[in-house]
Design an enzyme around this catalytic site. Structure first.
Site, mmCIF file in Angstrom:
data_model
loop_
_atom_site.group_PDB
_atom_site.id
_atom_site.type_symbol
_atom_site.label_atom_id
_atom_site.label_comp_id
_atom_site.label_asym_id
_atom_site.label_seq_id
_atom_site.Cartn_x
_atom_site.Cartn_y
_atom_site.Cartn_z
ATOM 1 C CG HIS A 75 -149.382 89.926 65.892
ATOM 2 N ND1 HIS A 75 -148.151 89.305 65.855
ATOM 3 C CD2 HIS A 75 -149.714 90.033 67.191
ATOM 4 C CE1 HIS A 75 -147.774 89.039 67.097
ATOM 5 N NE2 HIS A 75 -148.704 89.458 67.915
ATOM 6 C CE1 TYR A 204 -143.033 86.021 59.399
ATOM 7 C CE2 TYR A 204 -141.787 84.213 58.445
ATOM 8 C CZ TYR A 204 -142.962 84.706 58.968
ATOM 9 O OH TYR A 204 -144.069 83.893 59.071
ATOM 10 N N PRO A 296 -143.025 75.647 57.375
ATOM 11 C CG PRO A 296 -141.983 75.433 59.445
ATOM 12 C CD PRO A 296 -142.033 74.820 58.084
ATOM 13 C CE LYS A 300 -150.904 81.499 53.879
ATOM 14 N NZ LYS A 300 -151.139 82.360 55.031
ATOM 15 C CE1 TYR A 388 -146.695 85.050 57.473
ATOM 16 C CE2 TYR A 388 -148.122 86.281 58.953
ATOM 17 C CZ TYR A 388 -147.076 85.404 58.749
ATOM 18 O OH TYR A 388 -146.420 84.864 59.824
HETATM 19 C C1 LIG Z 1 -142.784 73.167 64.416
HETATM 20 C C2 LIG Z 1 -144.018 73.418 63.602
HETATM 21 C C3 LIG Z 1 -144.490 74.724 63.464
HETATM 22 C C4 LIG Z 1 -145.628 74.969 62.708
HETATM 23 N N1 LIG Z 1 -146.066 76.273 62.600
HETATM 24 C C5 LIG Z 1 -147.210 76.516 61.930
HETATM 25 C C6 LIG Z 1 -147.771 77.838 61.902
HETATM 26 O O1 LIG Z 1 -147.226 78.794 62.466
HETATM 27 N N2 LIG Z 1 -148.947 78.029 61.252
HETATM 28 C C7 LIG Z 1 -149.601 76.975 60.644
HETATM 29 O O2 LIG Z 1 -150.680 77.184 60.074
HETATM 30 N N3 LIG Z 1 -149.089 75.708 60.656
HETATM 31 C C8 LIG Z 1 -147.921 75.445 61.289
HETATM 32 N N4 LIG Z 1 -147.456 74.156 61.362
HETATM 33 C C9 LIG Z 1 -148.201 73.090 60.725
HETATM 34 C C10 LIG Z 1 -149.392 72.616 61.552
HETATM 35 O O3 LIG Z 1 -148.977 72.275 62.853
HETATM 36 C C11 LIG Z 1 -150.044 71.402 60.857
HETATM 37 O O4 LIG Z 1 -150.306 71.741 59.528
HETATM 38 C C12 LIG Z 1 -151.336 70.994 61.552
HETATM 39 O O5 LIG Z 1 -151.059 70.323 62.763
HETATM 40 C C13 LIG Z 1 -152.178 70.069 60.650
HETATM 41 O O6 LIG Z 1 -153.282 69.585 61.349
HETATM 42 P P1 LIG Z 1 -153.840 68.140 61.037
HETATM 43 O O7 LIG Z 1 -155.004 67.958 61.936
HETATM 44 O O8 LIG Z 1 -154.021 67.982 59.578
HETATM 45 O O9 LIG Z 1 -152.656 67.139 61.409
HETATM 46 P P2 LIG Z 1 -152.018 66.806 62.832
HETATM 47 O O10 LIG Z 1 -152.015 68.008 63.705
HETATM 48 O O11 LIG Z 1 -150.753 66.104 62.567
HETATM 49 O O12 LIG Z 1 -153.066 65.808 63.483
HETATM 50 C C14 LIG Z 1 -153.171 64.472 63.062
HETATM 51 C C15 LIG Z 1 -153.648 63.637 64.220
HETATM 52 O O13 LIG Z 1 -153.813 62.289 63.789
HETATM 53 C C16 LIG Z 1 -153.269 61.433 64.773
HETATM 54 N N5 LIG Z 1 -152.906 60.162 64.140
HETATM 55 C C17 LIG Z 1 -151.807 59.868 63.428
HETATM 56 N N6 LIG Z 1 -151.834 58.582 63.023
HETATM 57 C C18 LIG Z 1 -153.000 58.074 63.474
HETATM 58 C C19 LIG Z 1 -153.600 56.788 63.377
HETATM 59 N N7 LIG Z 1 -153.013 55.792 62.717
HETATM 60 N N8 LIG Z 1 -154.804 56.605 63.961
HETATM 61 C C20 LIG Z 1 -155.418 57.602 64.626
HETATM 62 N N9 LIG Z 1 -154.888 58.840 64.777
HETATM 63 C C21 LIG Z 1 -153.694 59.060 64.190
HETATM 64 C C22 LIG Z 1 -152.079 62.195 65.323
HETATM 65 O O14 LIG Z 1 -151.694 61.736 66.599
HETATM 66 C C23 LIG Z 1 -152.643 63.616 65.357
HETATM 67 O O15 LIG Z 1 -153.290 63.916 66.575
HETATM 68 C C24 LIG Z 1 -146.319 73.891 62.095
HETATM 69 C C25 LIG Z 1 -145.848 72.570 62.242
HETATM 70 C C26 LIG Z 1 -144.733 72.328 62.984
HETATM 71 C C27 LIG Z 1 -144.256 70.897 63.133
#
Ligand SMILES: Cc1cc2nc3c(=O)[nH]c(=O)nc-3n(C[C@H](O)[C@H](O)[C@H](O)COP(=O)(O)OP(=O)(O)OC[C@H]3O[C@@H](n4cnc5c(N)ncnc54)[C@H](O)[C@@H]3O)c2cc1C
Length: 409
Positions: A75, A204, A296, A300, A388
């Site tokens: 996009h 948006y 969200p 980011k 963005y």
């Molecule tokens: C509805 C929604 C929409 C979003 N939209 C956007 C967007 O458009 N753009 C964007 O950039 N971000 C967006 N985000 C945010 C994005 O999804 C998160 O920032 C991203 O998932 C972060 O990745 P992570 O690997 O740090 O954490 P997570 O994806 O949460 O991964 C953490 C992992 O650790 C595992 N875990 C937890 N506890 C334990 C444990 N005790 N032992 C072992 N494993 C464990 C979990 O199961 C998970 O698989 C959105 C979030 C939501 C909820």
């Protein structure tokens, strides 16, 4: 008891943990990844979908972009609607050709799990009782149960990539980190709908009944969000009520509106801003949502996770290849600077586009003026556009050992 030895123990197989595992693999650094959930659960979890230019470039450089290049939707602009009128912001024109790409987080995770599997390095799904020990020592230990067996992994470092509800951040002693938090008085009701997107780009919307966001996942699937009160039970929204509200908020004066279709999935997500700093305690390094959460609105979260692990890879590579520790020491400072700039942007997008329960008539007019300025000033649009699509990376791909792996797009 199974006893293993690795260089970096990674807790969590979300985007942060999987990206870190692959970056380190390409640098010849051994890792064990431990994930609490099942493989299917992790892949099916519907979340982010907006990838910054730098995140796309990273996935390409990592060699895990086949699906992204095939199905990702590039996009070059987005729309901001207020007072029933859509205004386009030309991201590519304002940033020298940069863009965002729509590609579901679950697809990113699937691609990274496939890449991990191909390396045959260990990845334990469904781990129970995960805990970390000896963080102040040079040999921290990761313990968990898997398939009825106790496992102990002896590591040089542990990466806490276990998201906002994981165990790594709570393992840091109270007082060793400062926590900054803002909870918003609303959430997002999100749906996936079987309907062809009626716009090629995100929309948006600021509406007097509240914020709405039009987005998509593929040429057949629309992803839409509505501002709703915090803790709104999803059961209180029938599919008909969701579509009524979507159409009320999003339909513009020129007749544009989302296509309606079968709702495949719906949920409510709370909104908060959160930072825990420093992102390091002894030999434990936090990355991604375990250290910070953004609302969200600015898209980011996933992108910050990618940025963190790139910075961490540079530091670990320098440690293993040259015995240098200064970049490990700098890890938190480098990440936190970007985190706060993303926090500020996400807070600003959220504050400008949502209705607040206690806002005054003054606040409302100020928001309208903010949007009027944003959509009529090239300087204001440039500011939004460069944030963005993503500010420049904190560290080069080369410093994280990626120069030999850069693929063409
Ligand atoms: C509805 C929604 C929409 C979003 N939209 C956007 C967007 O458009 N753009 C964007 O950039 N971000 C967006 N985000 C945010 C994005 O999804 C998160 O920032 C991203 O998932 C972060 O990745 P992570 O690997 O740090 O954490 P997570 O994806 O949460 O991964 C953490 C992992 O650790 C595992 N875990 C937890 N506890 C334990 C444990 N005790 N032992 C072992 N494993 C464990 C979990 O199961 C998970 O698989 C959105 C979030 C939501 C909820």
């Amino acid at each position: 008891m199974g006893s293993l030895r690795t260089q970096v123990g990674i807790v969590g197989a979300g985007p942060a943990g999987l990206l870190l595992g692959h970056l380190l693999h390409l640098n010849g650094i051994d890792t064990v990844v431990v994930e609490a959930r099942s493989r299917d659960y992790v892949i099916d979890r519907v979340r982010a979908g907006v990838l910054e230019q730098g995140t796309v470039d990273l996935l390409v450089a990592l060699g895990v972009s086949t699906g992204l290049c095939r199905a990702g939707l590039r996009h070059e602009g987005l729309y901001v609607t207020f007072d029933g009128r859509r205004h386009r912001i030309d991201l590519a024109d304002l940033t020298g050709g940069k863009a965002i790409t729509i590609y579901g987080q679950n697809e990113v995770v699937r691609d990274l799990i496939d890449a991990r599997s191909a390396t045959t390095r260990p990845l334990y799904f469904g781990a129970e009782g995960v805990s970390v020990h000896g963080l102040e020592t040079s040999k921290p230990v990761l313990r968990f149960q898997h398939g009825g067996t106790d496992h102990e992994v002896h590591c040089d470092f542990i990466a806490g990539c276990d998201g906002s509800h994981g165990i790594c951040r709570p393992s840091i002693p109270a007082g060793a980190q400062t926590v900054y938090e803002r909870v918003y008085p609303f959430g997002w009701l999100g749906i996936l709908a079987e309907a062809a997107p009626s716009s090629d780009e995100l929309v948006y919307t600021y509406h007097e009944r509240g914020f709405a966001l039009f987005s998509m996942r593929s040429p057949r699937i629309t992803r839409l969000y509505l501002q709703v009160p915090a803790d709104e039970p999803i059961e209180s929204w029938s599919d008909e009520a969701i579509w009524d509200e979507m159409l009320t908020r999003m339909t513009t004066r020129d007749g544009w509106r989302p296509n309606v279709g079968r709702i495949l999935q719906k949920s409510v997500t709370p909104m908060r801003s959160f930072v825990a700093a420093p992102m390091r305690y002894g030999r434990l390094f936090l990355a991604g949502d375990s250290a910070h959460i953004v609302p969200p609105t600015g898209a980011k979260g996933l992108n910050l996770a990618a940025s963190d692990v790139l910075v961490l890879t540079r530091a670990l590579r320098a440690f293993y290849e040259q015995g240098r520790t200064e970049w490990l020491d700098e890890y938190s400072n480098v990440c936190v600077r970007r985190v706060w700039r993303a926090q500020r942007f996400s807070w600003w997008m959220t504050s400008t586009l949502h209705r607040f329960p206690n806002e005054s008539a003054f606040d409302h007019q100020r928001q309208i003026a903010d949007l009027d300025y944003l959509t009529s000033s090239r300087a204001a649009m440039t500011s939004l556009a460069e944030q963005y699509v993503g500010l420049p990376a904190e560290v080069s791909f080369e410093s994280a050992g990626l120069q030999l792996h850069t693929a063409s797009r």
